[in-house]
Design a protein around this motif. Structure first.
Motif, PDB file in Angstrom:
ATOM      1  N   GLY A 124       0.858  -1.280   0.135  1.00 30.21           N
ATOM      2  CA  GLY A 124       0.066  -0.086   0.222  1.00 30.21           C
ATOM      3  C   GLY A 124       0.864   1.220  -0.056  1.00 30.21           C
ATOM      4  N   ASN A 125       2.007   1.047  -0.082  1.00 32.82           N
ATOM      5  CA  ASN A 125       3.071   2.342   0.066  1.00 32.82           C
ATOM      6  C   ASN A 125       3.737   2.276  -1.498  1.00 32.82           C
ATOM      7  OD1 ASN A 125       2.336   3.267   2.477  1.00 32.82           O
ATOM      8  ND2 ASN A 125       3.782   1.687   3.272  1.00 32.82           N
ATOM      9  N   THR A 126       4.397   3.442  -1.548  1.00 34.99           N
ATOM     10  CA  THR A 126       5.223   3.830  -3.000  1.00 34.99           C
ATOM     11  C   THR A 126       6.565   3.845  -2.653  1.00 34.99           C
ATOM     12  OG1 THR A 126       3.048   4.437  -4.213  1.00 34.99           O
ATOM     13  CG2 THR A 126       5.388   4.635  -5.253  1.00 34.99           C
ATOM     14  N   TYR A 127       7.496   3.204  -3.039  1.00 39.97           N
ATOM     15  CA  TYR A 127       9.184   3.383  -2.960  1.00 39.97           C
ATOM     16  C   TYR A 127       9.707   3.408  -3.939  1.00 39.97           C
ATOM     17  CZ  TYR A 127       7.522   1.220   1.596  1.00 39.97           C
ATOM     18  OH  TYR A 127       6.819   0.713   2.786  1.00 39.97           O
ATOM     19  N   TRP A 128      10.860   3.972  -4.270  1.00 41.32           N
ATOM     20  CA  TRP A 128      11.711   4.013  -5.238  1.00 41.32           C
ATOM     21  C   TRP A 128      12.349   2.692  -5.297  1.00 41.32           C
ATOM     22  CZ3 TRP A 128      11.657   7.721  -8.500  1.00 41.32           C
ATOM     23  CH2 TRP A 128      11.233   8.951  -8.221  1.00 41.32           C
ATOM     24  N   LYS A 129      12.327   2.098  -6.516  1.00 40.23           N
ATOM     25  CA  LYS A 129      12.879   0.726  -6.609  1.00 40.23           C
ATOM     26  C   LYS A 129      14.381   0.384  -5.993  1.00 40.23           C
ATOM     27  CE  LYS A 129      13.552  -2.819 -10.099  1.00 40.23           C
ATOM     28  NZ  LYS A 129      13.501  -3.202 -11.703  1.00 40.23           N
ATOM     29  N   GLU A 130      15.087   1.120  -6.114  1.00 38.20           N
ATOM     30  CA  GLU A 130      16.751   1.036  -5.624  1.00 38.20           C
ATOM     31  C   GLU A 130      16.317   0.940  -3.936  1.00 38.20           C
ATOM     32  OE1 GLU A 130      16.502   4.538  -7.051  1.00 38.20           O
ATOM     33  OE2 GLU A 130      15.830   3.209  -8.661  1.00 38.20           O
ATOM     34  N   ASP A 131      15.698   1.969  -3.424  1.00 35.38           N
ATOM     35  CA  ASP A 131      15.507   1.801  -1.993  1.00 35.38           C
ATOM     36  C   ASP A 131      14.780   0.496  -1.382  1.00 35.38           C
ATOM     37  OD1 ASP A 131      16.645   4.224  -1.871  1.00 35.38           O
ATOM     38  OD2 ASP A 131      15.092   5.407  -1.887  1.00 35.38           O
ATOM     39  N   PHE A 132      13.704   0.081  -2.257  1.00 31.86           N
ATOM     40  CA  PHE A 132      12.826  -1.043  -1.848  1.00 31.86           C
ATOM     41  C   PHE A 132      13.887  -2.138  -1.999  1.00 31.86           C
ATOM     42  CE2 PHE A 132      10.252  -4.617  -3.103  1.00 31.86           C
ATOM     43  CZ  PHE A 132       9.090  -4.761  -1.741  1.00 31.86           C
ATOM     44  N   GLU A 133      14.574  -2.658  -2.939  1.00 30.39           N
ATOM     45  CA  GLU A 133      15.550  -3.537  -2.962  1.00 30.39           C
ATOM     46  C   GLU A 133      16.576  -3.444  -1.931  1.00 30.39           C
ATOM     47  OE1 GLU A 133      17.048  -3.301  -7.058  1.00 30.39           O
ATOM     48  OE2 GLU A 133      15.123  -4.134  -7.870  1.00 30.39           O
ATOM     49  N   LYS A 134      17.123  -2.252  -1.585  1.00 28.59           N
ATOM     50  CA  LYS A 134      18.199  -2.307  -0.435  1.00 28.59           C
ATOM     51  C   LYS A 134      17.372  -2.715   0.615  1.00 28.59           C
ATOM     52  CE  LYS A 134      20.969   1.476  -2.216  1.00 28.59           C
ATOM     53  NZ  LYS A 134      21.418   2.919  -1.851  1.00 28.59           N
ATOM     54  N   ALA A 135      16.002  -2.273   1.040  1.00 26.54           N
ATOM     55  CA  ALA A 135      15.455  -2.819   2.402  1.00 26.54           C
ATOM     56  C   ALA A 135      15.314  -4.313   2.260  1.00 26.54           C
ATOM     57  CB  ALA A 135      14.435  -1.884   2.273  1.00 26.54           C
ATOM     58  N   VAL A 136      14.707  -4.827   0.944  1.00 25.46           N
ATOM     59  CA  VAL A 136      14.771  -6.163   1.040  1.00 25.46           C
ATOM     60  C   VAL A 136      15.655  -6.891   1.287  1.00 25.46           C
ATOM     61  CG1 VAL A 136      13.955  -8.095  -0.596  1.00 25.46           C
ATOM     62  CG2 VAL A 136      12.527  -6.045  -0.369  1.00 25.46           C
ATOM     63  N   ARG A 137      16.961  -6.831   0.794  1.00 25.78           N
ATOM     64  CA  ARG A 137      18.146  -7.218   0.861  1.00 25.78           C
ATOM     65  C   ARG A 137      18.457  -7.274   2.288  1.00 25.78           C
ATOM     66  NH1 ARG A 137      19.982  -5.073  -4.114  1.00 25.78           N
ATOM     67  NH2 ARG A 137      20.707  -3.451  -3.276  1.00 25.78           N
ATOM     68  N   ARG A 138      18.283  -6.407   2.859  1.00 23.52           N
ATOM     69  CA  ARG A 138      18.703  -5.905   4.357  1.00 23.52           C
ATOM     70  C   ARG A 138      17.872  -7.147   5.237  1.00 23.52           C
ATOM     71  NH1 ARG A 138      19.157  -0.103   4.963  1.00 23.52           N
ATOM     72  NH2 ARG A 138      17.213  -0.386   4.720  1.00 23.52           N
ATOM     73  N   VAL A 139      16.429  -6.955   4.791  1.00 20.73           N
ATOM     74  CA  VAL A 139      15.793  -7.834   5.634  1.00 20.73           C
ATOM     75  C   VAL A 139      15.925  -9.380   5.718  1.00 20.73           C
ATOM     76  CG1 VAL A 139      13.304  -8.507   6.016  1.00 20.73           C
ATOM     77  CG2 VAL A 139      13.738  -6.261   5.868  1.00 20.73           C
ATOM     78  N   GLU A 140      16.229  -9.735   4.095  1.00 19.79           N
ATOM     79  CA  GLU A 140      16.339 -11.205   3.777  1.00 19.79           C
ATOM     80  C   GLU A 140      17.862 -11.618   4.463  1.00 19.79           C
ATOM     81  OE1 GLU A 140      16.316 -11.317  -0.364  1.00 19.79           O
ATOM     82  OE2 GLU A 140      14.221 -11.385  -0.234  1.00 19.79           O
ATOM     83  N   GLY A 141      18.775 -10.826   4.575  1.00 16.29           N
ATOM     84  CA  GLY A 141      20.206 -10.900   4.997  1.00 16.29           C
ATOM     85  C   GLY A 141      20.028 -11.182   6.429  1.00 16.29           C
TER      86      GLY A 141
END
Length: 121
Positions: A100-117
């Motif tokens: 339900g939120n809008t993010y910049w693709k690079e920022d979203f991918e960094k956050a996903v990598r951080r959480v998955e790590g």
């Protein structure tokens, strides 16, 4: 009748010379060399000892103007929205919707990598 002004001046000068004839200024050549240097080292020494008078109010005002200009340009550089984008130009960036939120693709991918790590460790 009194003396003419020229005669009075001449008599005063004669009295002054008579009173001062015993006094001799012993350093006259040194003073003349300092005030009117002839040799190159003396001229360089006189130039080195030259006094410069700087008006404080115009210098202070000029410094203040330069400081304001410098701070304004620094503020403009840091307040530019393009700085938040990193090295990538704004036209090449993509938006991603997630949760339900809008993010910049690079920022979203960094956050996903951080959480998955964090989940893997």
């Amino acid at each position: 009748m009194g003396m003419k002004p020229e005669q009075a001046q001449a008599s005063m000068r004669a009295k002054l010379e008579e009173e001062l004839k015993e006094m001799h200024f012993s350093r006259s050549t040194e003073v003349l060399n300092r005030t009117h240097p002839r040799s190159l080292p003396a001229k360089l020494r006189a130039w080195w000892n030259y006094e410069i008078e700087l008006p404080l109010i115009p210098l202070g005002a000029g410094f203040a103007v330069l400081l304001v200009i410098l701070l304004a340009t620094q503020f403009e550089e840091h307040s530019d929205p393009g700085d938040l984008a990193g090295d990538m130009p704004r036209a090449d960036r993509q938006l991603v919707e997630a949760g339900g939120n809008t993010y910049w693709k690079e920022d979203f991918e960094k956050a996903v990598r951080r959480v998955e790590g964090k989940d893997q460790s």
